[in-house]
Motif scaffolding. Structure first.
Motif, PDB file in Angstrom:
ATOM      1  N   CYS A 281       0.814  -1.228   0.000  1.00  0.00           N
ATOM      2  CA  CYS A 281       0.000   0.000   0.000  1.00  0.00           C
ATOM      3  C   CYS A 281       0.843   1.273   0.000  1.00  0.00           C
ATOM      4  CB  CYS A 281      -0.940  -0.001   1.203  1.00  0.00           C
ATOM      5  SG  CYS A 281      -2.099  -1.383   1.207  1.00  0.00           S
ATOM      6  N   ILE A 282       2.090   1.206  -0.405  1.00  0.00           N
ATOM      7  CA  ILE A 282       2.930   2.412  -0.478  1.00  0.00           C
ATOM      8  C   ILE A 282       2.269   3.502  -1.330  1.00  0.00           C
ATOM      9  CG2 ILE A 282       5.099   3.325  -1.427  1.00  0.00           C
ATOM     10  CD1 ILE A 282       6.421   0.686  -0.397  1.00  0.00           C
ATOM     11  N   PRO A 283       1.753   3.208  -2.521  1.00  0.00           N
ATOM     12  CA  PRO A 283       1.124   4.280  -3.310  1.00  0.00           C
ATOM     13  C   PRO A 283      -0.100   4.885  -2.622  1.00  0.00           C
ATOM     14  CG  PRO A 283       1.661   2.413  -4.711  1.00  0.00           C
ATOM     15  CD  PRO A 283       1.822   1.942  -3.289  1.00  0.00           C
ATOM     16  N   GLN A 284      -0.885   4.040  -1.962  1.00  0.00           N
ATOM     17  CA  GLN A 284      -2.095   4.541  -1.313  1.00  0.00           C
ATOM     18  C   GLN A 284      -1.774   5.424  -0.116  1.00  0.00           C
ATOM     19  OE1 GLN A 284      -1.555   1.392  -2.297  1.00  0.00           O
ATOM     20  NE2 GLN A 284      -3.253   0.827  -3.642  1.00  0.00           N
ATOM     21  N   VAL A 285      -0.816   5.002   0.706  1.00  0.00           N
ATOM     22  CA  VAL A 285      -0.485   5.756   1.920  1.00  0.00           C
ATOM     23  C   VAL A 285       0.357   6.984   1.587  1.00  0.00           C
ATOM     24  CG1 VAL A 285       0.680   5.654   4.158  1.00  0.00           C
ATOM     25  CG2 VAL A 285      -0.670   3.693   3.364  1.00  0.00           C
ATOM     26  N   HIS A 286       1.429   6.792   0.848  1.00  0.00           N
ATOM     27  CA  HIS A 286       2.278   7.924   0.483  1.00  0.00           C
ATOM     28  C   HIS A 286       1.513   8.894  -0.419  1.00  0.00           C
ATOM     29  CE1 HIS A 286       6.447   6.357   1.691  1.00  0.00           C
ATOM     30  NE2 HIS A 286       5.583   5.454   2.105  1.00  0.00           N
ATOM     31  N   GLY A 287       0.668   8.353  -1.299  1.00  0.00           N
ATOM     32  CA  GLY A 287      -0.125   9.214  -2.173  1.00  0.00           C
ATOM     33  C   GLY A 287      -1.061  10.112  -1.388  1.00  0.00           C
ATOM     34  N   ALA A 288      -1.647   9.574  -0.315  1.00  0.00           N
ATOM     35  CA  ALA A 288      -2.528  10.394   0.522  1.00  0.00           C
ATOM     36  C   ALA A 288      -1.742  11.503   1.219  1.00  0.00           C
ATOM     37  CB  ALA A 288      -3.233   9.509   1.548  1.00  0.00           C
ATOM     38  N   THR A 289      -0.512  11.217   1.600  1.00  0.00           N
ATOM     39  CA  THR A 289       0.335  12.272   2.162  1.00  0.00           C
ATOM     40  C   THR A 289       0.570  13.368   1.133  1.00  0.00           C
ATOM     41  OG1 THR A 289       1.435  10.856   3.790  1.00  0.00           O
ATOM     42  CG2 THR A 289       2.649  12.793   3.036  1.00  0.00           C
ATOM     43  N   TRP A 290       0.790  12.978  -0.121  1.00  0.00           N
ATOM     44  CA  TRP A 290       0.994  13.984  -1.169  1.00  0.00           C
ATOM     45  C   TRP A 290      -0.254  14.850  -1.367  1.00  0.00           C
ATOM     46  CZ3 TRP A 290       5.290  15.823  -2.680  1.00  0.00           C
ATOM     47  CH2 TRP A 290       6.442  15.043  -2.720  1.00  0.00           C
ATOM     48  N   GLN A 291      -1.446  14.253  -1.241  1.00  0.00           N
ATOM     49  CA  GLN A 291      -2.670  15.046  -1.340  1.00  0.00           C
ATOM     50  C   GLN A 291      -2.678  16.144  -0.276  1.00  0.00           C
ATOM     51  OE1 GLN A 291      -6.130  12.485  -1.108  1.00  0.00           O
ATOM     52  NE2 GLN A 291      -5.103  10.913  -2.320  1.00  0.00           N
ATOM     53  N   THR A 292      -2.294  15.760   0.924  1.00  0.00           N
ATOM     54  CA  THR A 292      -2.278  16.718   2.029  1.00  0.00           C
ATOM     55  C   THR A 292      -1.247  17.808   1.794  1.00  0.00           C
ATOM     56  OG1 THR A 292      -2.932  14.937   3.510  1.00  0.00           O
ATOM     57  CG2 THR A 292      -2.044  16.930   4.527  1.00  0.00           C
ATOM     58  N   LEU A 293      -0.073  17.410   1.333  1.00  0.00           N
ATOM     59  CA  LEU A 293       0.979  18.394   1.101  1.00  0.00           C
ATOM     60  C   LEU A 293       0.554  19.421   0.060  1.00  0.00           C
ATOM     61  CD1 LEU A 293       4.248  16.231   1.237  1.00  0.00           C
ATOM     62  CD2 LEU A 293       3.398  17.858   2.947  1.00  0.00           C
ATOM     63  N   GLN A 294      -0.174  18.995  -0.947  1.00  0.00           N
ATOM     64  CA  GLN A 294      -0.651  19.953  -1.952  1.00  0.00           C
ATOM     65  C   GLN A 294      -1.621  20.958  -1.330  1.00  0.00           C
ATOM     66  OE1 GLN A 294      -2.132  17.900  -5.424  1.00  0.00           O
ATOM     67  NE2 GLN A 294      -0.213  16.806  -5.742  1.00  0.00           N
ATOM     68  N   TYR A 295      -2.481  20.466  -0.459  1.00  0.00           N
ATOM     69  CA  TYR A 295      -3.400  21.367   0.248  1.00  0.00           C
ATOM     70  C   TYR A 295      -2.615  22.374   1.084  1.00  0.00           C
ATOM     71  CZ  TYR A 295      -6.697  22.885   3.859  1.00  0.00           C
ATOM     72  OH  TYR A 295      -7.445  23.648   4.730  1.00  0.00           O
ATOM     73  N   VAL A 296      -1.627  21.889   1.819  1.00  0.00           N
ATOM     74  CA  VAL A 296      -0.829  22.749   2.696  1.00  0.00           C
ATOM     75  C   VAL A 296      -0.084  23.801   1.884  1.00  0.00           C
ATOM     76  CG1 VAL A 296       1.134  22.793   4.295  1.00  0.00           C
ATOM     77  CG2 VAL A 296      -0.610  21.004   4.500  1.00  0.00           C
ATOM     78  N   LYS A 297       0.491  23.384   0.787  1.00  0.00           N
ATOM     79  CA  LYS A 297       1.234  24.329  -0.062  1.00  0.00           C
ATOM     80  C   LYS A 297       0.323  25.444  -0.563  1.00  0.00           C
ATOM     81  CE  LYS A 297       4.117  24.521  -4.220  1.00  0.00           C
ATOM     82  NZ  LYS A 297       4.689  23.729  -5.351  1.00  0.00           N
ATOM     83  N   GLU A 298      -0.871  25.072  -0.975  1.00  0.00           N
ATOM     84  CA  GLU A 298      -1.828  26.076  -1.463  1.00  0.00           C
ATOM     85  C   GLU A 298      -2.144  27.108  -0.386  1.00  0.00           C
ATOM     86  OE1 GLU A 298      -6.368  25.606  -1.724  1.00  0.00           O
ATOM     87  OE2 GLU A 298      -5.661  25.063  -3.717  1.00  0.00           O
ATOM     88  N   LYS A 299      -2.406  26.653   0.830  1.00  0.00           N
ATOM     89  CA  LYS A 299      -2.740  27.575   1.919  1.00  0.00           C
ATOM     90  C   LYS A 299      -1.552  28.444   2.295  1.00  0.00           C
ATOM     91  CE  LYS A 299      -6.614  25.653   1.671  1.00  0.00           C
ATOM     92  NZ  LYS A 299      -7.323  26.026   0.442  1.00  0.00           N
ATOM     93  N   LEU A 300      -0.372  27.852   2.324  1.00  0.00           N
ATOM     94  CA  LEU A 300       0.824  28.634   2.661  1.00  0.00           C
ATOM     95  C   LEU A 300       1.061  29.742   1.644  1.00  0.00           C
ATOM     96  CD1 LEU A 300       3.302  25.832   3.803  1.00  0.00           C
ATOM     97  CD2 LEU A 300       2.389  27.669   5.239  1.00  0.00           C
ATOM     98  N   GLU A 301       0.891  29.429   0.372  1.00  0.00           N
ATOM     99  CA  GLU A 301       1.177  30.433  -0.651  1.00  0.00           C
ATOM    100  C   GLU A 301       0.136  31.542  -0.662  1.00  0.00           C
ATOM    101  OE1 GLU A 301       4.129  28.166  -3.719  1.00  0.00           O
ATOM    102  OE2 GLU A 301       2.025  28.255  -4.308  1.00  0.00           O
ATOM    103  N   ILE A 302      -1.090  31.229  -0.318  1.00  0.00           N
ATOM    104  CA  ILE A 302      -2.078  32.294  -0.158  1.00  0.00           C
ATOM    105  C   ILE A 302      -1.669  33.199   1.002  1.00  0.00           C
ATOM    106  CG2 ILE A 302      -4.453  32.808   0.536  1.00  0.00           C
ATOM    107  CD1 ILE A 302      -5.290  30.254  -0.988  1.00  0.00           C
TER     108      ILE A 302
END
Length: 494
Positions: A281-302
């Motif tokens: 499940c590396i893609p499923q677990v690590h992929g979900a972390t990447w989803q979160t990081l994209q959200y965080v990056k968006e908020k930080l840049e705003i």
């Protein structure tokens, strides 16, 4: 050099300024906006209008009118009284990011400060004079008042700074460099400290390190797959496209790339039908972390490009509005979300470490020991990883669910976002060490299985890693290996 406009700063820009000491300058239009905004403040003072923070006190004292002759005293008193930070200072990286982000917010032209204030922030940044800013003491609403007050103290020559690797009194360094300290005018003290730059700066640094670790965790996991003869079928594109998450699909694609020509991985049914979840499940677990990081990056840049002080000045001073842009709730949530997502990289990594060292779960020597029984090998490395993972679980508790009223209940809901950002950074440091332990164990496992059978990409990582941590031929003080490997992971590898 990086041009600051208050509109389009990115996390990558912050990384260049913070870690590569790239210099910055202010866009011409932004400088003109700053001048116009300050002229509006001057007019307010001349007309004797009652405007919060310009001709009134602060917080619960917002109804106390301040005479024009006292507005400069009001600002310096604010800085001195609010400099109540305690504890260890933020790193110079965070201090540097705070200077950058505060300047970027002020040049939007809603804050009413003089050009000299912004120029001083830029001067500190370009000359690498970094205010000493205690980490603790911010509630994350009304801005990061205590941390930013310590930053402002340095600008007026009263605080402490890091300069060329040492701590000095700010006035001493300014005198040495021939720089005149700022003398704050109307609203300038308030504009410097009313903002979310401490939580955002620490958040950006944590994010950049988390992003770096997220990529590295996949390549390390690929080597673990080889050490455990993992089943490559689990990364087949069709499985991940069938679910539909782009980040999961991308993680699986990278895993296939890392393992493309490996002779150590297996197909389903060759050795076993299915792998444990920590591999499969590396893609499923690590992929979900990447989803979160994209959200965080968006908020930080705003937030990095936001006007976050109070009040804000519009229409050449005809409209001055007291609001709550200093409230750190968006960043508090983002930091709490990132804490959980990054902690999971260590959680799943520790489970892979257990599979590498537990002889009941693999066909490797017990604890990867060169002489099981006489030599303990990597036994206690797994203990260390488990301890770090457990610590992360306490740090991942959301800071944003807490609030304590302040300023005689005028400020009755706060974000605790700075606590969340600090804890997010602590978690990234712990994750870094867990990944270092996985890499040490994975290198030992593939060495036993035969490095000549490794994939091209993982073999590169193995060769570089062995320059940092030698093979385990007998027991030694592994603490030094873990620290050295973790430090190396903070830098880049191809």
């Amino acid at each position: 050099m990086i041009e600051l406009s208050g509109k389009n700063l990115t996390v990558q820009d912050v990384g260049r300024v913070v870690f590569k000491q790239e210099e910055v300058f202010i866009a011409l239009q932004s400088r003109e906006d700053v001048i116009k905004s300050h002229q509006a403040v001057e007019k307010i003072v001349e007309e004797g209008r009652t405007i919060y923070g310009i001709t009134t006190g602060f917080g619960k004292f917002s109804d106390v009118y301040i005479d024009a002759c006292n507005v400069t005293d009001l600002q310096i008193n604010l800085i001195r009284s609010h400099a109540c930070g305690v504890g260890e200072p933020f790193s110079e990286d965070v201090s540097r990011a705070m200077l950058l982000l505060r300047a970027n917010a002020l040049i939007k032209g809603y804050s009413g400060v003089r050009s000299e204030v912004v120029d001083m922030l830029i001067l500190f940044l370009n000359k690498q004079i970094h205010p000493v800013i205690p980490q603790q003491g911010s509630l994350g609403a009304s801005g990061d008042l205590a941390p930013l007050s310590h930053l402002a103290l340095a600008l007026v020559g009263e605080g402490e700074v890091f300069y060329k690797g040492e701590v000095h009194h700010a006035g001493e360094i300014l005198s040495q460099l021939g720089i005149q300290p700022l003398i704050l005018q109307a609203k300038e003290g308030l504009a410097l400290i009313n903002g979310t730059q401490a939580m955002t700066a620490q958040g950006v640094i944590a994010y950049l390190e988390a992003e770096n670790l997220a990529y590295k965790s996949e390549k390390i996991a690929a080597m673990t797959m080889e050490g455990l003869n993992g089943i490559i079928d689990a990364f087949d594109e069709s499985i991940h496209v069938a679910r539909g998450y782009p980040e999961q699909v991308a993680t699986a694609e990278r895993m296939r790339g890392y393992l493309a020509d490996s002779q150590l991985t297996t197909k389903q049914g060759e050795v076993r039908m299915q792998d444990a979840y920590s591999l499969r499940c590396i893609p499923q677990v690590h992929g979900a972390t990447w989803q979160t990081l994209q959200y965080v990056k968006e908020k930080l840049e705003i937030e990095m490009n936001a006007a976050t002080d109070n009040p804000l000045i519009f229409d050449d001073g005809e409209k001055v509005i007291s609001g709550g842009n200093f409230h750190g709730q968006p960043i508090a949530f983002a930091m709490d979300f990132m804490k959980i997502a990054i902690a999971e990289l260590a959680n799943i990594s520790e489970r892979r470490i257990e599979r590498l060292v537990n002889p009941q779960l693999n066909n490797l020597p017990a604890f990867l020991s060169p002489d099981p029984g006489l030599q303990s090998g990597a036994m206690i490395m797994q203990y260390c990883a488990a301890s770090l993972v457990s610590e992360n679980k306490t740090l991942a508790h959301p800071a944003s669910v807490d609030s304590i009223p302040s300023s005689a209940n005028q400020e009755d809901h706060v974000s605790m976002g700075t606590i969340g950002a600090r804890h997010a950074y602590q978690i990234t440091q712990n994750v870094n060490k867990v990944l270092a332990i996985e890499l040490i164990c994975a290198m030992q496992a593939v060495e036993i299985k035969g490095t000549g059978k490794m994939a091209t990409e993982t073999k590169k990582l193995y060769n570089e890693g062995r320059k940092i941590v030698p093979s385990i031929t007998k027991d030694r003080v592994f603490s030094k290996d873990i620290e050295a490997c973790a430090e190396w992971l903070n830098s880049s590898f191809s």
